[in-house]
Scaffold this motif. Structure first.
Motif, short mmCIF file in Angstrom:
data_model
loop_
_atom_site.label_atom_id
_atom_site.label_comp_id
_atom_site.label_asym_id
_atom_site.label_seq_id
_atom_site.Cartn_x
_atom_site.Cartn_y
_atom_site.Cartn_z
N SER A 117 -11.59 27.44 -9.84
CA SER A 117 -10.94 27.83 -11.10
C SER A 117 -9.66 28.61 -10.83
N LEU A 118 -9.64 29.34 -9.70
CA LEU A 118 -8.46 30.12 -9.33
C LEU A 118 -7.44 29.27 -8.57
N GLY A 119 -7.78 28.02 -8.32
CA GLY A 119 -6.88 27.15 -7.57
C GLY A 119 -6.92 27.39 -6.08
N LEU A 120 -8.06 27.91 -5.59
CA LEU A 120 -8.21 28.23 -4.16
C LEU A 120 -9.21 27.30 -3.49
N THR A 121 -8.93 26.95 -2.24
CA THR A 121 -9.92 26.23 -1.45
C THR A 121 -10.77 27.27 -0.71
N GLU A 122 -11.92 26.85 -0.21
CA GLU A 122 -12.80 27.79 0.52
C GLU A 122 -12.11 28.33 1.77
N LYS A 123 -11.25 27.47 2.38
CA LYS A 123 -10.54 27.88 3.59
C LYS A 123 -9.53 29.00 3.25
N GLU A 124 -8.80 28.82 2.13
CA GLU A 124 -7.82 29.84 1.71
C GLU A 124 -8.52 31.15 1.36
N ALA A 125 -9.71 31.02 0.78
CA ALA A 125 -10.45 32.21 0.35
C ALA A 125 -10.97 33.05 1.51
N GLU A 126 -11.08 32.43 2.69
CA GLU A 126 -11.61 33.15 3.86
C GLU A 126 -10.74 34.36 4.25
N ASN A 127 -9.43 34.25 3.96
CA ASN A 127 -8.50 35.34 4.33
C ASN A 127 -8.37 36.40 3.24
N ILE A 128 -9.14 36.25 2.15
CA ILE A 128 -9.03 37.21 1.03
C ILE A 128 -10.31 38.03 0.94
N THR A 129 -10.17 39.34 0.75
CA THR A 129 -11.34 40.20 0.51
C THR A 129 -11.53 40.33 -0.99
N PHE A 130 -12.63 39.81 -1.50
CA PHE A 130 -12.92 39.86 -2.94
C PHE A 130 -13.81 41.06 -3.25
N TYR A 131 -13.55 41.70 -4.38
CA TYR A 131 -14.37 42.84 -4.81
C TYR A 131 -14.94 42.57 -6.19
N LYS A 132 -16.11 43.13 -6.45
CA LYS A 132 -16.68 43.05 -7.80
C LYS A 132 -17.07 44.47 -8.26
N PRO A 133 -17.23 44.68 -9.59
CA PRO A 133 -17.58 46.01 -10.09
C PRO A 133 -19.03 46.37 -9.79
N GLU A 134 -19.27 47.66 -9.54
CA GLU A 134 -20.63 48.13 -9.27
C GLU A 134 -21.08 49.10 -10.36
N GLY A 135 -20.27 50.12 -10.62
CA GLY A 135 -20.62 51.14 -11.63
C GLY A 135 -21.02 52.45 -11.01
N CYS A 136 -20.38 53.54 -11.44
CA CYS A 136 -20.72 54.87 -10.94
C CYS A 136 -20.38 55.90 -12.02
N LYS A 137 -20.61 57.16 -11.71
CA LYS A 137 -20.37 58.24 -12.67
C LYS A 137 -18.88 58.31 -13.05
N GLU A 138 -18.03 58.05 -12.06
CA GLU A 138 -16.58 58.14 -12.23
C GLU A 138 -16.07 57.19 -13.32
N CYS A 139 -16.69 56.00 -13.41
CA CYS A 139 -16.22 54.98 -14.37
C CYS A 139 -17.22 54.73 -15.50
N SER A 140 -18.11 55.71 -15.74
CA SER A 140 -19.14 55.59 -16.79
C SER A 140 -19.99 54.34 -16.62
#
Length: 568
Positions: free
Chosen positions: A471-494
């Protein structure tokens, strides 16, 4: 005996000896202390003054008053107004009761605070801004639950049950023993401000009222007061915003101007009759807000150059497109901030005026008396402006005048509701504007969206699904060089995983090729393809760049930037 403040500042190389002699003389002439004179005239940074006091008195300097050292029990022992006026705050610093102050010369206030804490308080120095910020964030207003409890088991509360006083003490944090319903409204507004909400929704249902805050573009339920408070709650807000409390059948719009911890807050109030009573939405606008410089709004180096080229032109139209709440007006204000100088005359026509800007003439649209965008624009053109900002290009008449203004030597900035930069061109043609006029007047079209920023305190690394990468227009090979992050949740961000928002952009300058396609009434898809060939970054690509920087998540970018072209 210790050295005085001036000598300490000289020793710290904050000022020179000759300057000190000059400042002391001028302070004496104006009957001010050296501290007051330096602060009023902004001659020395307040942090340097605070550090000088710390060095001079041999007491600690607290750089930032954080939640770790704030003790609500200590704060609640002292009235808010006293702390605000004396620029002091009691904290638990290094396991000791400590009075942090920005004004150690205010011996009386320090003595009184020490008396409250049985003489056990140590002294520390902090800056004025960090003390005000800490009071604003941490001073414990009575909790909403306690306020509701205080209302007791009274029978159905009607507006007549209360005496609604005007807001004599403008700062809602300074209000002490007010009627419970007044405290409740103050509490709702304060909590929304504290959590950096843009809107408060108060919605009546059959058996309850729901209060929700819009934070970073998403609504969060805060609490549900009992149904019996509905009449009094609505009446209190109506009185604060000068609306008719007896009228419950038609929509009403009002405004509240209030102070929260020395910050001026403008609240726009909208009341709408619904099946179970009146729904109220309050939009919070911080009038003391400073607009980001253009370099800080999240533009890539390429987009920044494109934008600077467009706004450096003496004439032409720069259009910012996107849905409601995509930050279009904030981008325009940042551009105006850059262009604002004594050499140019800037006039805006807005509905409503969201923020006041010094050095700019701002006109409020008023449809009731016939002051529409088009009428105001015609009048503005007789006022010899250099730059005109139009809050929104809504119709053919406004678009026509904006184009004529650009063709007669004015730089025009405006917003328009379209999905992408390319679609903006076809929308103007659909409005009835001649394509050759669009090609010769529009210099740049910007499409933008807002995405939530990942909380830097709790974001976690992960690998997205291959389908998501596609959907982002990326191949799996291109994605290997990118560090992806997702939200977790903590006190700081309610516990949301996100804190704050940033913009993603798509910038389409009016090149010779785009102008040619515009005159030919080409399809939006054809215009977009041509713009991409010339180097335009699409929204989803700009979003991907922000993902690579670890600023936002894949889900956020996909939720706002895919399938937005709006092509027929």
């Amino acid at each position: 005996m210790y050295k005085d403040l001036g000598e300490t500042l000289v020793e710290m190389q904050a000022i020179k000896q000759e300057e000190l002699n000059d400042y002391k003389k001028k302070a004496e002439d104006e009957n001010l202390s050296l501290d007051q004179y330096l602060k009023i005239n902004k001659l020395v940074d307040q942090e340097k003054i605070a550090r000088a006091y710390s060095k001079m008195l041999g007491v600690p300097f607290i750089e930032k008053i954080t939640e770790e050292i704030v003790d609500s029990a200590l704060l609640s022992a002292v009235p808010f107004r006293f702390l605000r006026d004396s620029l002091s705050i009691p904290v638990n610093y290094e396991n000791q009761i400590t009075i942090a102050t920005a004004n150690p010369n205010n011996f009386q206030a320090i003595d009184e605070l020490n008396l409250i804490f049985s003489g056990s308080g140590k002294i520390a120095i902090a800056t004025e801004s960090s003390i005000i910020d800490a009071l604003n964030r941490f001073y414990p207003l009575e909790g909403t639950k306690e306020v509701i409890d205080e209302l007791g088991e009274e029978k159905e509360l009607e507006a007549e049950s209360f005496e609604f006083g005007e807001l004599e003490e403008q700062d809602i944090l300074g209000m002490a023993q007010e009627a419970p319903i007044i405290k409740l409204v103050n509490q709702i507004i304060f909590q929304a401000y504290k959590r950096e909400a843009s809107d408060i929704h108060i919605e009546p249902f059959e058996k309850e009222i729901r209060v929700r805050f819009r934070i970073d573009g998403v609504l969060h339920e805060v609490f549900t007061p009992p149904k019996r408070l509905q009449g009094a709650l609505v009446s209190r807000i109506k009185i604060m915003s000068n609306l008719n409390i007896a009228e419950k059948r038609i929509p009403q719009d009002g405004r509240i101007q209030i102070k929260i911890a020395d910050k001026n807050i403008d609240i726009r109030v909208s009341v709408l009759p619904s099946a179970f009573g009146e729904k109220i939405v309050l939009r919070l606008l911080d009038k003391s807000k400073n607009f980001s410089s253009l370099k800080d709004i999240g533009l890539s180096a390429h987009d920044y150059t494109v934008l600077m080229n467009a706004i450096s032109q003496p004439n032409g139209i720069v259009l910012v497109s996107g849905p409601t709440g995509s930050g279009k007006t904030s981008t325009l204000y940042s551009i105006l901030n850059k262009l604002n100088s004594p050499e140019v005359s800037i006039v805006t026509v807005e509905d409503p005026i969201e923020y006041q800007m010094a050095g700019i003439s701002q006109v409020q649209v008023n449809d009731k008396v016939g002051l529409t965008f088009a009428v105001a624009l015609r009048a503005i053109l007789r006022q010899d402006p250099d730059i005109i900002m139009i809050g929104e290009t809504r119709d053919q008449e406004t678009a026509q005048i904006a184009i004529q203004s650009a063709l007669t030597g004015h730089l025009v900035l405006s917003t328009i509701h379209t999905n992408s930069a390319a679609v903006t061109i076809t929308r103007l043609i659909d409005m009835g504007i001649e394509p050759f006029l669009i090609a010769s007047s529009v210099t740049l079209v910007i499409a933008q969206r807002l995405v939530r920023k990942l909380c830097q305190n709790c974001k976690v690394k992960y690998k997205p699904d291959p389908a998501v990468l596609k959907s982002l227009g990326l191949t799996e090979k291109e994605a290997e060089n990118i560090t992806f992050y997702k939200p977790e949740g903590c006190k700081e961000c309610s516990d949301t995983g996100y804190k704050g928002r940033l913009a993603i952009f798509e910038m389409m300058p009016m090149s010779n090729e785009i102008a040619k396609l515009t005159v030919q009434r080409a399809d939006a898809k054809v215009i977009q393809d041509a713009a991409v060939k010339e180097g335009m970054t699409l929204l989803v690509q700009d979003g991907l760049d922000k993902i690579k920087e670890g600023l936002t998540s894949v889900d956020e970018v996909l939720s706002v930037a895919t399938g937005v072209e709006g092509f027929e």
